[in-house]
Design an enzyme around this catalytic site. Structure first.
Site, PDB file in Angstrom:
ATOM      1  N   ASP A  87      30.044  37.255  32.134  1.00 26.61           N
ATOM      2  CA  ASP A  87      31.176  36.892  31.555  1.00 26.61           C
ATOM      3  C   ASP A  87      30.919  36.134  30.301  1.00 26.61           C
ATOM      4  O   ASP A  87      30.471  35.333  29.944  1.00 26.61           O
ATOM      5  CB  ASP A  87      31.924  35.927  32.420  1.00 26.61           C
ATOM      6  CG  ASP A  87      33.624  36.146  32.597  1.00 26.61           C
ATOM      7  OD1 ASP A  87      33.983  36.648  31.845  1.00 26.61           O
ATOM      8  OD2 ASP A  87      34.011  35.575  33.802  1.00 26.61           O
ATOM      9  N   LYS A 146      34.250  40.245  31.461  1.00 28.17           N
ATOM     10  CA  LYS A 146      33.119  40.625  31.889  1.00 28.17           C
ATOM     11  C   LYS A 146      32.411  41.764  31.634  1.00 28.17           C
ATOM     12  O   LYS A 146      33.074  42.926  31.343  1.00 28.17           O
ATOM     13  CB  LYS A 146      33.419  40.890  33.488  1.00 28.17           C
ATOM     14  CG  LYS A 146      34.084  39.577  34.292  1.00 28.17           C
ATOM     15  CD  LYS A 146      34.446  39.958  35.630  1.00 28.17           C
ATOM     16  CE  LYS A 146      35.166  38.537  36.396  1.00 28.17           C
ATOM     17  NZ  LYS A 146      36.503  38.456  35.613  1.00 28.17           N
ATOM     18  N   CYS A 201      39.529  22.511  46.273  1.00 29.13           N
ATOM     19  CA  CYS A 201      38.705  23.207  46.894  1.00 29.13           C
ATOM     20  C   CYS A 201      38.371  22.858  48.327  1.00 29.13           C
ATOM     21  O   CYS A 201      38.543  21.453  48.388  1.00 29.13           O
ATOM     22  CB  CYS A 201      37.447  23.687  46.225  1.00 29.13           C
ATOM     23  SG  CYS A 201      37.854  24.492  44.522  1.00 29.13           S
ATOM     24  N   ARG A 237      34.257  26.262  36.729  1.00 29.86           N
ATOM     25  CA  ARG A 237      35.548  25.721  36.316  1.00 29.86           C
ATOM     26  C   ARG A 237      35.518  24.194  36.763  1.00 29.86           C
ATOM     27  O   ARG A 237      36.496  23.498  36.877  1.00 29.86           O
ATOM     28  CB  ARG A 237      36.790  26.345  37.145  1.00 29.86           C
ATOM     29  CG  ARG A 237      37.013  27.510  36.425  1.00 29.86           C
ATOM     30  CD  ARG A 237      38.672  28.053  36.988  1.00 29.86           C
ATOM     31  NE  ARG A 237      38.582  29.486  36.622  1.00 29.86           N
ATOM     32  CZ  ARG A 237      38.520  30.616  37.772  1.00 29.86           C
ATOM     33  NH1 ARG A 237      38.753  29.998  38.892  1.00 29.86           N
ATOM     34  NH2 ARG A 237      38.405  31.602  37.348  1.00 29.86           N
ATOM     35  N   ARG A 280      43.872  37.930  30.061  1.00 30.74           N
ATOM     36  CA  ARG A 280      42.702  38.310  29.032  1.00 30.74           C
ATOM     37  C   ARG A 280      42.782  39.543  28.983  1.00 30.74           C
ATOM     38  O   ARG A 280      42.375  40.195  28.061  1.00 30.74           O
ATOM     39  CB  ARG A 280      41.247  37.884  29.922  1.00 30.74           C
ATOM     40  CG  ARG A 280      40.125  38.242  29.015  1.00 30.74           C
ATOM     41  CD  ARG A 280      39.016  37.524  29.331  1.00 30.74           C
ATOM     42  NE  ARG A 280      39.185  35.980  28.824  1.00 30.74           N
ATOM     43  CZ  ARG A 280      38.707  35.099  29.703  1.00 30.74           C
ATOM     44  NH1 ARG A 280      38.002  35.374  30.773  1.00 30.74           N
ATOM     45  NH2 ARG A 280      38.770  33.814  29.180  1.00 30.74           N
ATOM     46  N   TYR A 281      42.896  40.442  30.105  1.00 27.30           N
ATOM     47  CA  TYR A 281      42.610  41.878  30.149  1.00 27.30           C
ATOM     48  C   TYR A 281      44.252  42.326  30.152  1.00 27.30           C
ATOM     49  O   TYR A 281      45.245  41.678  30.455  1.00 27.30           O
ATOM     50  CB  TYR A 281      42.074  42.137  31.471  1.00 27.30           C
ATOM     51  CG  TYR A 281      40.840  41.958  31.782  1.00 27.30           C
ATOM     52  CD1 TYR A 281      39.692  42.434  31.032  1.00 27.30           C
ATOM     53  CD2 TYR A 281      40.564  40.988  32.678  1.00 27.30           C
ATOM     54  CE1 TYR A 281      38.341  42.230  31.158  1.00 27.30           C
ATOM     55  CE2 TYR A 281      39.094  40.423  32.796  1.00 27.30           C
ATOM     56  CZ  TYR A 281      38.160  41.126  32.217  1.00 27.30           C
ATOM     57  OH  TYR A 281      36.767  40.676  32.386  1.00 27.30           O
ATOM     58  N   CYS A 305      31.662  23.282  44.835  1.00 27.17           N
ATOM     59  CA  CYS A 305      30.144  24.057  44.445  1.00 27.17           C
ATOM     60  C   CYS A 305      29.568  23.364  43.319  1.00 27.17           C
ATOM     61  O   CYS A 305      30.299  23.064  42.412  1.00 27.17           O
ATOM     62  CB  CYS A 305      30.477  25.692  44.126  1.00 27.17           C
ATOM     63  SG  CYS A 305      31.622  26.452  45.381  1.00 27.17           S
ATOM     64  N   ASP A 337      27.334  30.997  34.269  1.00 30.28           N
ATOM     65  CA  ASP A 337      28.221  30.774  33.049  1.00 30.28           C
ATOM     66  C   ASP A 337      27.305  29.666  32.432  1.00 30.28           C
ATOM     67  O   ASP A 337      26.601  28.716  33.046  1.00 30.28           O
ATOM     68  CB  ASP A 337      29.414  30.198  33.314  1.00 30.28           C
ATOM     69  CG  ASP A 337      30.343  31.739  33.674  1.00 30.28           C
ATOM     70  OD1 ASP A 337      30.207  32.593  32.795  1.00 30.28           O
ATOM     71  OD2 ASP A 337      31.165  31.473  34.240  1.00 30.28           O
ATOM     72  N   ARG A 377      46.350  42.815  34.044  1.00 34.81           N
ATOM     73  CA  ARG A 377      46.029  42.011  34.932  1.00 34.81           C
ATOM     74  C   ARG A 377      45.983  40.297  34.721  1.00 34.81           C
ATOM     75  O   ARG A 377      45.417  40.029  33.393  1.00 34.81           O
ATOM     76  CB  ARG A 377      44.956  42.084  35.772  1.00 34.81           C
ATOM     77  CG  ARG A 377      43.643  42.397  35.270  1.00 34.81           C
ATOM     78  CD  ARG A 377      42.802  43.397  35.766  1.00 34.81           C
ATOM     79  NE  ARG A 377      41.278  43.507  35.640  1.00 34.81           N
ATOM     80  CZ  ARG A 377      40.962  44.130  34.713  1.00 34.81           C
ATOM     81  NH1 ARG A 377      41.857  44.882  33.629  1.00 34.81           N
ATOM     82  NH2 ARG A 377      39.710  44.215  34.486  1.00 34.81           N
TER      83      ARG A 377
HETATM   84  C1  LIG Z   1      37.717  38.246  36.543  1.00 30.99           C
HETATM   85  C2  LIG Z   1      38.707  38.170  35.830  1.00 30.99           C
HETATM   86  C3  LIG Z   1      40.034  39.021  36.101  1.00 30.99           C
HETATM   87  C4  LIG Z   1      39.631  40.215  37.121  1.00 30.99           C
HETATM   88  O1  LIG Z   1      38.736  40.988  36.537  1.00 30.99           O
HETATM   89  P1  LIG Z   1      38.242  42.333  37.212  1.00 30.99           P
HETATM   90  O2  LIG Z   1      37.222  43.026  36.682  1.00 30.99           O
HETATM   91  O3  LIG Z   1      39.573  43.095  37.345  1.00 30.99           O
HETATM   92  O4  LIG Z   1      37.871  41.906  38.791  1.00 30.99           O
HETATM   93  C5  LIG Z   1      40.901  38.782  35.410  1.00 30.99           C
HETATM   94  N1  LIG Z   1      41.407  37.773  34.583  1.00 30.99           N
HETATM   95  C6  LIG Z   1      40.458  37.123  34.275  1.00 30.99           C
HETATM   96  C7  LIG Z   1      40.660  35.965  33.092  1.00 30.99           C
HETATM   97  C8  LIG Z   1      39.008  37.113  34.962  1.00 30.99           C
HETATM   98  O5  LIG Z   1      38.018  36.176  34.472  1.00 30.99           O
HETATM   99  S1  SF4 Z   2      33.317  27.890  42.624  1.00 29.84           S
HETATM  100 FE1  SF4 Z   2      34.544  26.379  42.145  1.00 29.84          FE
HETATM  101  S2  SF4 Z   2      36.643  27.001  42.399  1.00 29.84           S
HETATM  102 FE2  SF4 Z   2      35.345  28.382  43.422  1.00 29.84          FE
HETATM  103  S3  SF4 Z   2      35.242  27.242  45.561  1.00 29.84           S
HETATM  104 FE3  SF4 Z   2      33.602  26.577  44.496  1.00 29.84          FE
HETATM  105  S4  SF4 Z   2      34.229  24.869  43.347  1.00 29.84           S
HETATM  106 FE4  SF4 Z   2      35.940  25.897  43.956  1.00 29.84          FE
END
Ligand SMILES: *Cc1c(COP(=O)(O)O)cnc(C)c1O
Ligand code: SF4
Length: 377
Positions: A327, A334, A122, A131, A109-110, A126, A290, A113
Site C-alpha cells: 500500500d 495498493k 475492535c 490504523r 482514494r480510488y 492487533c 505498512d 469505491r
Molecule cells: C484497499 C482500499 C480499497 C479497496 O481496494 P480493492 O483493491 O478494491 O480491494 C478502497 N479504498 C481504500 C482507501 C483502500 O485502502
Molecule cells: S488490524 Fe486494526 S482495525 Fe483490523 S481488527 Fe486488528 S486492530 Fe482492528
C-alpha cells in the site's frame, strides 16, 4: 482437550459474544488470570499500554500455546516492548487516509469505491494494526449527524459503486446499528456492492450468528473480507463461522499481513492458504507491512513476499494464492509485486520462465497480423 474446549466448559456464557466482549483482557493484571505471566512480561505489557491499547477476547487467548514464547497468536495480540521503538521511517498515518478523506469517516482514494470507517472499536487489537493511530477509541462508532454526512457524501457521488465498510471492526456493532448503515447504503441506487472488512471470524467467531446473517442476506450483494494470518487461527470455531457466512451466500475473502516470524516462510504461508480454501475462504491480498509507528518489528524485506508467492505459484491451487501488494506510502493505493517471469520481450517474441524455472518462448503475431480478415481486399 484443547484450551478452547476446556474454557468453554468452564464458562457457561462462552458462546455469547457479548460475554466475550465484556471479558476481553485489557492489561497484564487481567492477562495473568488466564495464562501465566512473568513479572518481566507484566512490566513490558504495562509499558506498552501507555501508548497502545490492548484487548483480547478469551476465545482468541485460548489459541495461545503458552509453552511457546514466539507463539503467533501471542505475538499478534500481546503487547511487546518492541512496539515502543522509534524507527525513522515510521509514520502515524502512512497511507494518508486522513488526507484522502473528504468527510469524516470516509476515505475516497480510488475512482469507483470508498472506504467507510464505521467504528474504531475492535474485538481484539492487533499488535500489527496499520490504523493504530485511531483504532481503540471505543466511543467513536459513527452515528447521528456524522453518519448522515458520510452517507450523504456517497449519495452525492454517483461514481461510487463499491463501499468498503471497515474500521475498527464493523461486526462489533450491534446487528441493529450495522443494519441501519447497510440499509441506508443499499437505498443508494448507484451503490452496487457492499463489502465488510472484519477480523471477527478470527477473534470472536460466536458473533457470526443467525441474526447477523439473516440481516445481511437482505442486502445482497454483500462480500466479506476477513483477516487470518496464521493457520493456528483456523480452528473448528472460526471455520464454522466462515462456513455459516458462505452458507448465507456471502463470498469470503482473506487479507493477510506479511509478519516477520509469523507467516514469513513459504511453508507457513502454504499451510495458511490451503486451510483457508478448505474453509471456503478465498485468499485475496497479502500485504507488505505498512510503516505505521509501533509495528516496525513485524516488517520483512519486500523480497520475502515476492519469494513466498514465487515459491507457491504453480505448486498449489491457483486461487489459493493471494496478490502480494504494497500500500503505497503517502496514499498511492495498493500496488501488486511479483516475481519477474519475463526474460526478454521484443516485437517478435516473449521469452520467459515457468514456475519450475524452465525457459519458454511465445511468438507474437506476425505483422501484418496472421489473423486479420482480408476477405474484402
Ligand atoms: C484497499 C482500499 C480499497 C479497496 O481496494 P480493492 O483493491 O478494491 O480491494 C478502497 N479504498 C481504500 C482507501 C483502500 O485502502
Ligand atoms: S488490524 Fe486494526 S482495525 Fe483490523 S481488527 Fe486488528 S486492530 Fe482492528
Amino acid at each position: 482437550m484443547t484450551k478452547t474446549e476446556e474454557w468453554a466448559l468452564k464458562y457457561p456464557e462462552w458462546n455469547d459474544w457479548h460475554w466475550q466482549m465484556r471479558n476481553r483482557v485489557r492489561n497484564a493484571e487481567e492477562l495473568s488470570k488466564w495464562i501465566p505471566v512473568s513479572p518481566e512480561e507484566k512490566k513490558e505489557i504495562d509499558a506498552c499500554l501507555v501508548r497502545f491499547r490492548m484487548a483480547v477476547t478469551p476465545y482468541y487467548l485460548s489459541l495461545i500455546d503458552v509453552s511457546d514464547p514466539d507463539d503467533p497468536v501471542r505475538r499478534e495480540s500481546i503487547p511487546s516492548f518492541r512496539e515502543l521503538a522509534d524507527n525513522t521511517d515510521d509514520r502515524e498515518d502512512p497511507l494518508n487516509e486522513t488526507g484522502d478523506s473528504p468527510v469524516p469517516f470516509i476515505t475516497h482514494r480510488y475512482p469507483d469505491r470508498v472506504l467507510f470507517l464505521v467504528t474504531l472499536e475492535c474485538a481484539e487489537y492487533c499488535r500489527h494494526c496499520t490504523r493504530r493511530r485511531i483504532v481503540g477509541e471505543e466511543d467513536h462508532a459513527i452515528q447521528g449527524e456524522a453518519l448522515d454526512r458520510a452517507i450523504g457524501y456517497i449519495r452525492d457521488h454517483e461514481e461510487v459503486r463499491d463501499v468498503l465498510i471497515s474500521g475498527g471492526d464493523p461486526l462489533t456493532l450491534s446487528t441493529e446499528r450495522l443494519e441501519e448503515i447497510v440499509r441506508r447504503l443499499r437505498e443508494i441506487p448507484h451503490v452496487d456492492i457492499i463489502r465488510i472488512g472484519t477480523r471477527v471470524p478470527v477473534v470472536l467467531p460466536m458473533r457470526i450468528d443467525e441474526g447477523l446473517l439473516s440481516m445481511l442476506k437482505k442486502y445482497q450483494p454483500i462480500w466479506i473480507n476477513t483477516h487470518f494470518n496464521h493457520v493456528q487461527e483456523l480452528t473448528p470455531e472460526s471455520e464454522a463461522a466462515c462456513g455459516r457466512i458462505a452458507d448465507a451466500g456471502i463470498p469470503l475473502g482473506n487479507q493477510s499481513v506479511l509478519l516477520r516470524g509469523i507467516n514469513d516462510t513459504p511453508e507457513k504461508m502454504k499451510a495458511l492458504l490451503l486451510r483457508l480454501i478448505h474453509a471456503r475462504i478465498r485468499p485475496y491480498y497479502l500485504y507488505q507491512c505498512d510503516l505505521t509507528r509501533g509495528i516496525g518489528h513485524f516488517r520483512t524485506p519486500v523480497q520475502t513476499g515476492i519469494d513466498i508467492i514465487h515459491a507457491l505459484q504453480g505448486n498449489i491451487t491457483g486461487f489459493a494464492i493471494p496478490k502480494f501488494v504494497i500500500d503505497a506510502p503517502g496514499g498511492g493505493g495498493k500496488v501488486p509485486f511479483s516475481y519477474q517471469y519475463m526474460i526478454s520481450h521484443d516485437e517478435h517474441e516473449i521469452v520467459f520462465e515457468n514456475y519450475q524455472g524452465r525457459i519458454f518462448r511465445y511468438p507474437e503475431p506476425r505483422v501484418p497480423y496472421d489473423t486479420e480478415d482480408r476477405s474484402d481486399t
